[in-house]
Write a protein that holds these residues in place. Structure first.
Motif, PDB file in Angstrom:
ATOM      1  N   PRO A 125      78.008  47.210  57.131  1.00  0.00           N
ATOM      2  CA  PRO A 125      79.478  47.334  57.135  1.00  0.00           C
ATOM      3  C   PRO A 125      79.944  48.544  56.340  1.00  0.00           C
ATOM      4  CG  PRO A 125      78.764  45.549  55.684  1.00  0.00           C
ATOM      5  CD  PRO A 125      77.550  45.996  56.433  1.00  0.00           C
ATOM      6  N   HIS A 126      81.156  48.967  56.631  1.00  0.00           N
ATOM      7  CA  HIS A 126      81.728  50.165  56.030  1.00  0.00           C
ATOM      8  C   HIS A 126      81.678  50.120  54.508  1.00  0.00           C
ATOM      9  CE1 HIS A 126      84.224  53.713  55.731  1.00  0.00           C
ATOM     10  NE2 HIS A 126      85.166  53.058  55.072  1.00  0.00           N
ATOM     11  N   ARG A 127      81.123  51.188  53.927  1.00  0.00           N
ATOM     12  CA  ARG A 127      81.057  51.438  52.484  1.00  0.00           C
ATOM     13  C   ARG A 127      80.056  50.564  51.749  1.00  0.00           C
ATOM     14  NH1 ARG A 127      86.844  52.703  49.759  1.00  0.00           N
ATOM     15  NH2 ARG A 127      85.418  53.007  48.014  1.00  0.00           N
ATOM     16  N   MET A 128      79.207  49.830  52.445  1.00  0.00           N
ATOM     17  CA  MET A 128      78.145  49.098  51.743  1.00  0.00           C
ATOM     18  C   MET A 128      77.214  50.115  51.057  1.00  0.00           C
ATOM     19  SD  MET A 128      75.264  46.428  53.187  1.00  0.00           S
ATOM     20  CE  MET A 128      76.023  44.872  52.801  1.00  0.00           C
ATOM     21  N   ASN A 129      76.986  49.931  49.776  1.00  0.00           N
ATOM     22  CA  ASN A 129      76.119  50.808  48.976  1.00  0.00           C
ATOM     23  C   ASN A 129      76.713  52.203  48.789  1.00  0.00           C
ATOM     24  OD1 ASN A 129      73.751  51.278  47.399  1.00  0.00           O
ATOM     25  ND2 ASN A 129      72.839  52.394  49.118  1.00  0.00           N
ATOM     26  N   TRP A 130      78.032  52.337  48.988  1.00  0.00           N
ATOM     27  CA  TRP A 130      78.714  53.599  48.703  1.00  0.00           C
ATOM     28  C   TRP A 130      79.613  53.390  47.483  1.00  0.00           C
ATOM     29  CZ3 TRP A 130      78.598  58.419  51.229  1.00  0.00           C
ATOM     30  CH2 TRP A 130      77.745  58.469  52.349  1.00  0.00           C
ATOM     31  N   PRO A 131      79.222  53.872  46.316  1.00  0.00           N
ATOM     32  CA  PRO A 131      80.081  53.725  45.127  1.00  0.00           C
ATOM     33  C   PRO A 131      81.460  54.332  45.372  1.00  0.00           C
ATOM     34  CG  PRO A 131      77.914  54.570  44.521  1.00  0.00           C
ATOM     35  CD  PRO A 131      77.988  54.616  46.017  1.00  0.00           C
ATOM     36  N   ASP A 132      82.467  53.763  44.750  1.00  0.00           N
ATOM     37  CA  ASP A 132      83.829  54.266  44.924  1.00  0.00           C
ATOM     38  C   ASP A 132      83.928  55.750  44.581  1.00  0.00           C
ATOM     39  OD1 ASP A 132      84.641  51.767  45.685  1.00  0.00           O
ATOM     40  OD2 ASP A 132      85.578  51.246  43.757  1.00  0.00           O
ATOM     41  N   GLN A 133      83.254  56.148  43.500  1.00  0.00           N
ATOM     42  CA  GLN A 133      83.333  57.549  43.090  1.00  0.00           C
ATOM     43  C   GLN A 133      82.783  58.478  44.172  1.00  0.00           C
ATOM     44  OE1 GLN A 133      81.881  54.998  41.435  1.00  0.00           O
ATOM     45  NE2 GLN A 133      81.802  55.406  39.217  1.00  0.00           N
ATOM     46  N   GLN A 134      81.696  58.069  44.806  1.00  0.00           N
ATOM     47  CA  GLN A 134      81.084  58.913  45.838  1.00  0.00           C
ATOM     48  C   GLN A 134      81.949  58.964  47.087  1.00  0.00           C
ATOM     49  OE1 GLN A 134      77.272  57.595  47.544  1.00  0.00           O
ATOM     50  NE2 GLN A 134      76.547  59.717  47.413  1.00  0.00           N
ATOM     51  N   TYR A 135      82.434  57.823  47.513  1.00  0.00           N
ATOM     52  CA  TYR A 135      83.269  57.788  48.716  1.00  0.00           C
ATOM     53  C   TYR A 135      84.567  58.563  48.494  1.00  0.00           C
ATOM     54  CZ  TYR A 135      85.810  56.036  52.772  1.00  0.00           C
ATOM     55  OH  TYR A 135      86.529  55.941  53.947  1.00  0.00           O
ATOM     56  N   ASP A 136      85.182  58.369  47.334  1.00  0.00           N
ATOM     57  CA  ASP A 136      86.428  59.083  47.051  1.00  0.00           C
ATOM     58  C   ASP A 136      86.200  60.598  47.029  1.00  0.00           C
ATOM     59  OD1 ASP A 136      87.678  56.648  46.864  1.00  0.00           O
ATOM     60  OD2 ASP A 136      87.749  56.615  44.668  1.00  0.00           O
ATOM     61  N   ALA A 137      85.074  61.031  46.458  1.00  0.00           N
ATOM     62  CA  ALA A 137      84.760  62.460  46.422  1.00  0.00           C
ATOM     63  C   ALA A 137      84.540  63.004  47.829  1.00  0.00           C
ATOM     64  CB  ALA A 137      83.520  62.708  45.561  1.00  0.00           C
ATOM     65  N   LEU A 138      83.949  62.183  48.698  1.00  0.00           N
ATOM     66  CA  LEU A 138      83.752  62.589  50.093  1.00  0.00           C
ATOM     67  C   LEU A 138      85.093  62.769  50.790  1.00  0.00           C
ATOM     68  CD1 LEU A 138      81.981  63.079  52.598  1.00  0.00           C
ATOM     69  CD2 LEU A 138      81.901  60.593  52.921  1.00  0.00           C
ATOM     70  N   VAL A 139      85.991  61.816  50.617  1.00  0.00           N
ATOM     71  CA  VAL A 139      87.319  61.913  51.224  1.00  0.00           C
ATOM     72  C   VAL A 139      88.045  63.158  50.728  1.00  0.00           C
ATOM     73  CG1 VAL A 139      89.606  60.838  51.331  1.00  0.00           C
ATOM     74  CG2 VAL A 139      87.551  59.435  51.644  1.00  0.00           C
ATOM     75  N   MET A 140      88.024  63.379  49.418  1.00  0.00           N
ATOM     76  CA  MET A 140      88.712  64.527  48.839  1.00  0.00           C
ATOM     77  C   MET A 140      88.125  65.854  49.326  1.00  0.00           C
ATOM     78  SD  MET A 140      89.049  63.018  44.957  1.00  0.00           S
ATOM     79  CE  MET A 140      89.804  64.464  44.238  1.00  0.00           C
ATOM     80  N   SER A 141      86.800  65.921  49.421  1.00  0.00           N
ATOM     81  CA  SER A 141      86.146  67.157  49.853  1.00  0.00           C
ATOM     82  C   SER A 141      86.477  67.485  51.299  1.00  0.00           C
ATOM     83  CB  SER A 141      84.624  67.036  49.674  1.00  0.00           C
ATOM     84  OG  SER A 141      84.272  66.865  48.321  1.00  0.00           O
ATOM     85  N   CYS A 142      86.395  66.481  52.168  1.00  0.00           N
ATOM     86  CA  CYS A 142      86.720  66.700  53.584  1.00  0.00           C
ATOM     87  C   CYS A 142      88.184  67.090  53.751  1.00  0.00           C
ATOM     88  CB  CYS A 142      86.403  65.454  54.397  1.00  0.00           C
ATOM     89  SG  CYS A 142      84.648  65.057  54.502  1.00  0.00           S
ATOM     90  N   ALA A 143      89.061  66.412  53.006  1.00  0.00           N
ATOM     91  CA  ALA A 143      90.488  66.724  53.095  1.00  0.00           C
ATOM     92  C   ALA A 143      90.763  68.151  52.647  1.00  0.00           C
ATOM     93  CB  ALA A 143      91.289  65.740  52.248  1.00  0.00           C
ATOM     94  N   ALA A 144      90.116  68.573  51.565  1.00  0.00           N
ATOM     95  CA  ALA A 144      90.332  69.925  51.048  1.00  0.00           C
ATOM     96  C   ALA A 144      89.915  70.976  52.062  1.00  0.00           C
ATOM     97  CB  ALA A 144      89.554  70.111  49.750  1.00  0.00           C
ATOM     98  N   ILE A 145      88.777  70.741  52.707  1.00  0.00           N
ATOM     99  CA  ILE A 145      88.272  71.718  53.681  1.00  0.00           C
ATOM    100  C   ILE A 145      89.124  71.708  54.945  1.00  0.00           C
ATOM    101  CG2 ILE A 145      86.311  72.329  55.145  1.00  0.00           C
ATOM    102  CD1 ILE A 145      84.517  71.096  52.904  1.00  0.00           C
ATOM    103  N   ASN A 146      89.414  70.521  55.474  1.00  0.00           N
ATOM    104  CA  ASN A 146      90.253  70.442  56.673  1.00  0.00           C
ATOM    105  C   ASN A 146      91.616  71.077  56.430  1.00  0.00           C
ATOM    106  OD1 ASN A 146      88.965  67.168  57.624  1.00  0.00           O
ATOM    107  ND2 ASN A 146      88.394  69.161  58.447  1.00  0.00           N
TER     108      ASN A 146
END
Length: 280
Positions: A125-146
């Motif tokens: 399921p979505h975000r299993m074994n994805w720490p909040d810090q890592q997922y949030d950093a992924l969202v922020m990085s993709c948003a910054a580039i897009n």
């Protein structure tokens, strides 16, 4: 909002836009000079997991014995630290297809993000074994580039969406890409346009999965060399690249880049060598 011109060349602004987004950024030594040549036009972001929770930024920057680094432009650790490791092309995508990408050529058009994560499983399921810090950093990085490219989150895709059919890839595991894109778009905000992106006419079918370039090795390279009439040592080096460029120059409609993708393979009528079956 007015659309911006497509960004052509390397994303020299990576560190600046990521830092401005508020991520915990580390600049890996030499990142500004690291890459397998220059980008063509940049069309978006491709997300991966490394296959290990402990994969380091150094492993992405330096690569491994069978695949030289860089293996992506960014690495995101489980604690949310984002490391920029390269500004040039990285070997992260391989063969695959997506509607607005040239077949098998995503490395030259997509910024890659490798997240230190096992992926858990293809059905997790979505975000299993994805720490909040890592997922949030992924969202922020993709948003910054897009945002920097004047794109919506539709221009962030998973490796599994591009290479699932061709390579059996399922990364990023435990990430529902539709949910991730919604989270990225919420971060970008409303009113963002998407830069126009050409979709070049490339052949599909028999040659859809062909991608040979300097550094490639193996039986398919041997066959290529034989058809080009050069030494068939199975190593795609300078001589092979020069021969490919010469063929492309004398063949109407081909781009002279020294890379054997679907169009060049089709023009050459390259005899395909079956890949050996691998046990996963």
């Amino acid at each position: 909002m007015p659309q911006t011109k497509i960004w052509t060349g390397d994303p020299v602004w990576l560190a600046d836009v990521l830092r401005a987004e508020g991520v915990n950024l580390v600049e890996y030594p030499g990142w500004r000079n690291r890459g397998h040549g220059d980008f063509k036009d940049i069309r978006g972001v491709m997300v991966h997991h490394t296959g290990s929770d402990n994969a380091t930024a150094a492993s992405i920057a330096e690569g491994r014995p069978d695949l030289p680094g860089p293996l992506s432009q960014l690495h995101i650790a489980r604690n949310g630290t984002v490391t920029v490791v390269a500004v040039g092309v990285a070997w992260h995508a391989g063969v695959g297809m997506y509607p607005w990408l040239p077949t098998n050529m995503a490395n030259w058009h997509m910024i890659g993000i490798e997240c230190a994560n096992s992926g858990t499983s293809p059905t997790a399921p979505h975000r299993m074994n994805w720490p909040d810090q890592q997922y949030d950093a992924l969202v922020m990085s993709c948003a910054a580039i897009n945002r920097r490219l004047s794109q919506t989150s539709a221009r962030t895709i998973g490796h599994k969406e591009y290479a699932g059919r061709a390579q059996g890839k399922w990364d990023p595991g435990a990430i529902d890409m539709n949910i991730l894109r919604a989270d990225i778009q919420a971060r970008i905000g409303a009113g963002r346009g998407t830069a126009p992106t050409p979709r070049p006419p490339v052949p599909v079918g028999l040659y859809a999965d062909v991608l040979l370039f300097r550094g490639s090795e193996g039986p398919q390279v041997v066959q290529l060399q034989r058809q080009l009439g050069i030494t068939d040592d199975g190593i795609f080096g300078p001589e092979t690249e020069a021969a490919v460029r010469a063929f492309q120059r004398r063949t109407a409609g081909l781009k002279v880049d020294g890379i054997v993708g679907p169009a060049t393979a089709a023009a050459l009528r390259l005899e395909l060598v079956p890949e050996p079956q691998q046990v996963s």
